[in-house]
Write a protein that holds these residues in place. Structure first.
Motif, PDB file in Angstrom:
ATOM      1  N   MET A  13      -4.327 -19.923  51.720  1.00 45.38           N
ATOM      2  CA  MET A  13      -5.643 -20.524  51.520  1.00 45.38           C
ATOM      3  C   MET A  13      -6.751 -19.532  51.906  1.00 45.38           C
ATOM      4  N   ALA A  14      -6.492 -18.750  52.962  1.00 41.83           N
ATOM      5  CA  ALA A  14      -7.476 -17.739  53.364  1.00 41.83           C
ATOM      6  C   ALA A  14      -7.630 -16.686  52.271  1.00 41.83           C
ATOM      7  N   LEU A  15      -6.505 -16.272  51.656  1.00 48.32           N
ATOM      8  CA  LEU A  15      -6.582 -15.308  50.548  1.00 48.32           C
ATOM      9  C   LEU A  15      -7.345 -15.889  49.359  1.00 48.32           C
ATOM     10  N   ILE A  16      -7.076 -17.140  49.033  1.00 44.62           N
ATOM     11  CA  ILE A  16      -7.790 -17.794  47.921  1.00 44.62           C
ATOM     12  C   ILE A  16      -9.288 -17.875  48.233  1.00 44.62           C
ATOM     13  N   ALA A  17      -9.647 -18.248  49.467  1.00 47.51           N
ATOM     14  CA  ALA A  17     -11.056 -18.335  49.859  1.00 47.51           C
ATOM     15  C   ALA A  17     -11.721 -16.966  49.786  1.00 47.51           C
ATOM     16  N   LEU A  18     -11.018 -15.929  50.238  1.00 43.55           N
ATOM     17  CA  LEU A  18     -11.547 -14.571  50.184  1.00 43.55           C
ATOM     18  C   LEU A  18     -11.748 -14.144  48.727  1.00 43.55           C
TER      19      LEU A  18
END
Length: 164
Positions: A13-18
């Motif tokens: 999810m952090a990668l998607i948000a980034l």
């Protein structure tokens, strides 16, 4: 195991948000650049329109339609469009057989006839004439009478020579 799944899910999810953050910034920058280009084009077009309007006003300077002082001479005649009336009367001289009587040259290819007319004011006209191959210009003086007759007098003329 469950904590690893949540850790991987959190990391994913952090990668998607980034990714969304970076791509949205690029989209915003691209849209801002496109907006700036469009704004510059609009400014250029506005300048171009303004220059064109100035050219049109400059071209209309010597024109009976825009000369209120000259139009005063025709107020008593009740003409809707004095320029059109005078131009029509001048074009009627083309209807005679042979060359137009106001043109002091004999047509070489066919008869010389008046093509374009510019009514400068309440006294003068500049006109273009041609026989299809050769052409020239006339400067005419005219008088619009109270009986709506028009007298034309040739002031000056020129015939362009073909350069070969």
């Amino acid at each position: 195991m469950r904590s690893k799944i949540f850790l991987y899910l959190f990391f994913f999810m952090a990668l998607i948000a980034l990714y969304l953050f970076v791509s949205s910034n690029k989209i915003i920058e691209a849209k801002d650049a496109q907006l700036e280009r469009l704004h510059n084009k609009i400014e250029n077009l506005q300048d171009s329109v303004q220059q064109t309007q100035l050219k049109v006003l400059d071209m209309q300077y010597f024109s009976l339609e825009n000369n209120d002082d000259a139009l005063v001479y025709y107020e008593h005649l009740q003409l809707d469009d004095p320029s059109r009336y005078i131009a029509d009367k001048l074009l009627e001289t083309n209807e005679q057989k042979g060359d137009n009587p106001l043109i002091p040259y004999e047509g070489m290819e066919s008869d010389f006839k008046i093509n374009k007319i510019k009514i400068l004011n309440h006294k003068w006209i500049i006109a273009d004439f041609s026989d299809g191959k050769y052409w020239g210009e006339l400067l005419l003086k005219y008088e619009l009478k109270d009986d709506l007759g028009v007298d034309f007098t040739l002031i000056d003329h020129l015939l362009y020579t073909r350069s070969q």
